[in-house]
Design an enzyme around this catalytic site. Structure first.
Site, PDB file in Angstrom:
ATOM      1  N   HIS A  44      76.700  20.151  17.770  1.00 22.95           N
ATOM      2  CA  HIS A  44      77.099  19.314  18.905  1.00 22.95           C
ATOM      3  C   HIS A  44      75.970  19.109  19.893  1.00 22.95           C
ATOM      4  O   HIS A  44      75.123  19.985  20.088  1.00 22.95           O
ATOM      5  CB  HIS A  44      78.380  19.817  19.564  1.00 22.95           C
ATOM      6  CG  HIS A  44      78.310  21.116  20.308  1.00 22.95           C
ATOM      7  ND1 HIS A  44      77.991  21.200  21.645  1.00 22.95           N
ATOM      8  CD2 HIS A  44      78.569  22.391  19.929  1.00 22.95           C
ATOM      9  CE1 HIS A  44      78.058  22.459  22.047  1.00 22.95           C
ATOM     10  NE2 HIS A  44      78.400  23.210  21.022  1.00 22.95           N
TER      11      HIS A  44
ATOM     12  N   ASP B 166      73.648  26.762  23.924  1.00 20.61           N
ATOM     13  CA  ASP B 166      74.894  26.146  23.435  1.00 20.61           C
ATOM     14  C   ASP B 166      75.009  24.723  23.924  1.00 20.61           C
ATOM     15  O   ASP B 166      75.437  24.495  25.037  1.00 20.61           O
ATOM     16  CB  ASP B 166      76.077  26.999  23.908  1.00 20.61           C
ATOM     17  CG  ASP B 166      77.404  26.503  23.378  1.00 20.61           C
ATOM     18  OD1 ASP B 166      77.416  25.592  22.531  1.00 20.61           O
ATOM     19  OD2 ASP B 166      78.446  27.030  23.829  1.00 20.61           O
TER      20      ASP B 166
ATOM     21  N   GLU C 286      82.123  18.324  21.821  1.00 19.54           N
ATOM     22  CA  GLU C 286      82.612  19.535  21.143  1.00 19.54           C
ATOM     23  C   GLU C 286      83.216  20.501  22.144  1.00 19.54           C
ATOM     24  O   GLU C 286      84.238  21.134  21.892  1.00 19.54           O
ATOM     25  CB  GLU C 286      81.459  20.216  20.385  1.00 19.54           C
ATOM     26  CG  GLU C 286      81.901  21.376  19.491  1.00 19.54           C
ATOM     27  CD  GLU C 286      81.886  22.752  20.149  1.00 19.54           C
ATOM     28  OE1 GLU C 286      82.240  23.726  19.486  1.00 19.54           O
ATOM     29  OE2 GLU C 286      81.524  22.854  21.337  1.00 19.54           O
ATOM     30  N   GLU C 287      82.558  20.616  23.301  1.00 19.87           N
ATOM     31  CA  GLU C 287      82.988  21.635  24.274  1.00 19.87           C
ATOM     32  C   GLU C 287      84.399  21.388  24.795  1.00 19.87           C
ATOM     33  O   GLU C 287      85.091  22.315  25.187  1.00 19.87           O
ATOM     34  CB  GLU C 287      82.003  21.712  25.435  1.00 19.87           C
ATOM     35  CG  GLU C 287      80.618  22.243  25.059  1.00 19.87           C
ATOM     36  CD  GLU C 287      80.623  23.688  24.575  1.00 19.87           C
ATOM     37  OE1 GLU C 287      81.695  24.300  24.477  1.00 19.87           O
ATOM     38  OE2 GLU C 287      79.530  24.204  24.275  1.00 19.87           O
TER      39      GLU C 287
ATOM     40  N   ASP D  35      75.766  25.903  15.618  1.00 14.82           N
ATOM     41  CA  ASP D  35      76.215  25.976  17.010  1.00 14.82           C
ATOM     42  C   ASP D  35      75.655  27.270  17.603  1.00 14.82           C
ATOM     43  O   ASP D  35      76.286  28.317  17.541  1.00 14.82           O
ATOM     44  CB  ASP D  35      77.753  25.945  17.045  1.00 14.82           C
ATOM     45  CG  ASP D  35      78.288  25.696  18.450  1.00 14.82           C
ATOM     46  OD1 ASP D  35      77.485  25.705  19.405  1.00 14.82           O
ATOM     47  OD2 ASP D  35      79.504  25.498  18.587  1.00 14.82           O
TER      48      ASP D  35
ATOM     49  N   HIS E 157      78.297  29.346  28.557  1.00 14.96           N
ATOM     50  CA  HIS E 157      79.019  28.361  29.364  1.00 14.96           C
ATOM     51  C   HIS E 157      78.819  28.532  30.874  1.00 14.96           C
ATOM     52  O   HIS E 157      79.695  28.199  31.663  1.00 14.96           O
ATOM     53  CB  HIS E 157      80.518  28.360  29.019  1.00 14.96           C
ATOM     54  CG  HIS E 157      80.807  27.826  27.644  1.00 14.96           C
ATOM     55  ND1 HIS E 157      82.073  27.674  27.155  1.00 14.96           N
ATOM     56  CD2 HIS E 157      79.977  27.417  26.648  1.00 14.96           C
ATOM     57  CE1 HIS E 157      82.018  27.180  25.908  1.00 14.96           C
ATOM     58  NE2 HIS E 157      80.751  27.028  25.579  1.00 14.96           N
TER      59      HIS E 157
HETATM   60 ZN   LIG Z   1      78.854  25.272  21.152  1.00 17.67          ZN
END
Ligand SMILES: [Zn+2]
Length: 690
Positions: A345, A355, A392-393, A421, A501
């Site tokens: 992603h 990420d 994607e998130e 990922d 995140h």
């Molecule tokens: Zn990810």
């Protein structure tokens, strides 16, 4: 740094050459295997850590959440780069129902008033910091609730059972849970089932903060003021656009009314930091929390309820936003319809240097290196598709809609889907369906790890062989494997850290702590490229269903053990599954022997090989059932699905497992018979091609 990079690159060639000579290659004729080794070696040589550094820095310069102008810039720049590599690239776009935080307010209202923050402090070097989205849960409903707080550990069903034993009811309360052990959407779902009014999720320092080591920017772990954003979409129900399950979000597709979307939570939830969770936990009364509820903050945790009271005031708006996948195609010359897909992603919660700019960069770098080979006149036998998935998130949006849009073609022609990922790190990990175990293991012997050993040796450690994971959900392989029955796998590198995140998933974190020199990036890109090249060029596809049959047989044995240890489990006879798996194993072994015999010589009859490949391509599809698993029609695969109470982790034989535990003999019988039929069909398909 430069010297060690050069060494790793040189080692790659040496390794590829030596192990290549020693080994026959599954699925290749001797002559073709020799050619293939050359391609793999020059492909690996073309994968450059320096190039990946500049790609990663470019894509992670600004926060690039789905639907924002910054993400559009990432997508456009990736598209232009893929074209500059000489690849045929385009965008695939969807309009998707998405949430946006207008105002996120969390306060402790009792025993005293204290406002929680919803964004990390800005550190030097963070560009466009104002574009970092406040910490919130994508797809949380808006809400304004005030209630006493109960601490429920990880929010697993067994944690609520413990609370029950302590006489604590969460009905009408705000549940405070910590991250870990299950997907955050599962935490909200389980809280909802127990009658909670709202959920606050925090990151406990024991799980990824100071208990683990020095915190950012002194070390990689999560500081007290960092929070984990994330989606709480009920993706074990279905991922993608909540309003178009099973259908692509393109013009003309009828949308559900949001009230009909079963993958959306009904109670508000939001994440906070441990700095803000600390006073709430410290003020909690009620029984002392059990040992396994205790976290890393310096006091005994109690479960409440109260006197801590919290107020969640979440103003979250919903609208439709463009989601843009970047797709590059390298057309195969022998079997152009058959496709090997490699994806990662491109969107991120914040800067996303790990990420998933890291995984996306690894996909891009495969494109750059293959582009170089194309210019020298090389072509793959099967088509290689490189994908950068958007959104994607928020809920695997771009990959799911793509899979739903091209379901017919992918069902017929997709050989495999490979996901990346997170590749910023030093610890290799891989997993997939059992038919790919040997291919992944074999390929890992020819690619150097940042440690200087082969990936295989670094990965297995002191064991004779490495252990492979199985796929649940939480990333973009989901639609391919679980919905369409395309053999899926994932390859990555990780290192310990607490940036996940948060606003600190940035260049500094990757370059100082997670992946100095981008060597994990480089190794992952090489590994995935080698896997794709083997699948794209093999004379006989290296998919071993004899391994798959053994694994299914072992799963059946596990279910029988559950039946024995739990008298309340449905006592349905599962031996027909052993018989069917055994027959599939026998037929697969015969097919594999035939393929090996055919490819032992240099001019195998192409008609026979085509027949074998067609059977191999079909078999995973035969493991799906059109009606889907119980209460989850979108999930059609009968061997793997995400667990309802785990979300990330795989649940095996999902059609049987939950029903077995629940003592539902009728459902177990139905799904046993469906799976027996699927296994027989797979066995017959293998036999017919032998
Ligand atoms: Zn990810």
């Amino acid at each position: 740094m430069r010297h060690s990079l050069a060494c790793v690159s040189a080692c790659a060639l040496a390794l590829a050459a030596t192990t290549g000579v020693a080994q026959a290659q599954d699925g290749f004729t001797p002559q073709h295997a020799a050619q293939q080794r050359q391609f793999e070696a020059s492909f690996q040589e073309g994968v450059s850590a320096d190039d990946m550094r500049s790609l990663n820095r470019g894509f992670s310069r600004r926060p690039h959440l789905v639907g924002t102008p910054n993400q559009r810039r990432v997508v456009d720049s990736a598209l232009a780069k893929l074209k500059s590599y000489g690849l045929d690239a385009s965008l695939q776009s969807y309009d998707i129902y998405i949430s946006r935080p207008e105002s996120i307010q969390v306060s402790m209202t009792k025993p005293y008033l204290r406002r929680a923050s919803n964004k990390e402090p800005k550190l030097p070097g963070m560009e466009d910091y104002e574009d970092v989205v406040p910490a919130y849960n994508a797809y949380s409903p808006p809400g304004d609730v005030t209630a006493p707080v109960v601490y429920a550990n990880y929010g697993l069903p067994e944690d609520y059972a413990k609370l029950d034993q302590l006489g604590v009811d969460v009905k009408g309360k705000i549940v405070l849970v910590r991250y870990g052990q299950s997907f955050r959407g599962v935490k909200v779902h389980v809280a909802e089932q127990h009658g909670a009014k709202g959920v606050i999720i925090y990151s406990d320092p024991k799980d990824d903060g100071f208990v683990r080591g020095p915190v950012f920017p002194d070390g990689p772990w999560r500081p007290a003021d960092s929070m984990q954003r994330g989606s709480i979409q009920y993706l074990w129900d279905y991922p993608g656009d909540p309003l178009t399950p099973d259908k692509p979000s393109i013009p003309g597709t009828k949308r559900l009314d949001p009230s009909q979307a079963t993958d959306l939570a009904k109670i508000p939830s939001t994440p906070i930091s441990y700095g803000d969770a600390q006073p709430m936990l410290q003020a909690l009364g009620g029984p002392e929390a059990p040992d396994n509820f205790q976290g890393g903050l310096p006091f005994k945790y109690h479960v409440g309820p109260g006197p801590t009271e919290a107020h969640l005031n979440l103003d979250i708006a919903y609208d439709t936003e463009p989601v843009n996948d970047v797709i590059a195609t390298i057309r195969g010359t022998k079997h152009p319809d058959q496709k090997v897909i490699v994806g990662g992603h491109s969107d991120a919660w914040t800067y996303g240097a790990n990420d998933n700019v890291s995984g996306f960069t690894a996909v891009m770098e495969i494109g750059r290196s293959l582009g170089r080979l194309l210019r020298k006149g090389w072509h793959p036998d099967r088509t290689i598709v490189l994908a950068g998935w958007d959104g994607e998130e928020y809920g695997l949006l771009g990959s799911t809609e793509y899979g739903e849009q091209f379901a017919k073609d992918l069902t017929k022609n997709a050989v495999s889907y490979l996901n990346m990922d997170g590749v910023a790190g030093r610890r290799f990990g891989a997993g997939g369906v059992p038919s790919l175990d040997k291919l992944i293991t074999d390929a890992s012997k020819t690619v150097p790890d940042p440690s200087g050993k082969s990936i295989f040796d670094a990965w297995r450690g002191n064991d004779a062989a490495p252990s492979l994971g199985r796929l649940g959900s939480g990333s973009d392989y989901t639609v391919f494997l679980d919905h369409l029955g395309v053999p899926g796998m994932e390859v990555g590198y990780s290192s310990g850290g607490g940036e996940y995140h948060s606003a600190y998933d940035n260049t500094e974190q990757v370059e100082r702590f997670l992946d100095p020199g981008y060597l994990g990036h480089q190794a992952a890109s090489r590994m995935s490229g080698v896997l794709a090249l083997r699948l794209a060029n093999a004379d006989a596809l290296p998919l071993r269903y004899s391994d798959y049959a053994k694994q299914v047989d072992a799963y059946v044995t596990e279910l029988q053990q559950i039946q024995q240890s739990n008298p309340n489990a449905a006592q349905v006879d599962l031996t027909p599954l052993h018989e069917a798996a055994g027959a599939w194993g026998t037929a697969s072994t015969a097919l594999e022997a035939k393929a090996a015999a055919l490819t032992a010589g240099d001019s195998p009859p192409s008609g026979q090989l085509n027949k074998i490949n067609k059977a191999l391509l079909e078999e995973e599809r035969l493991l799906t059932t059109p009606q889907g698993i119980p209460d989850r029609p979108w999930f059609r695969h009968q061997v793997y699905a995400p667990g309802i109470n785990t979300g990330y982790a795989a649940q095996f034989l999902p059609g049987l497992r939950d029903a077995l535990d629940a003592g539902d003999a009728a459902t177990v019988t139905t799904y046993r018979d469906l799976l027996v039929q699927s296994l027989r069909n797979a066995a017959n398909t293998a036999s017919a091609a032998t």
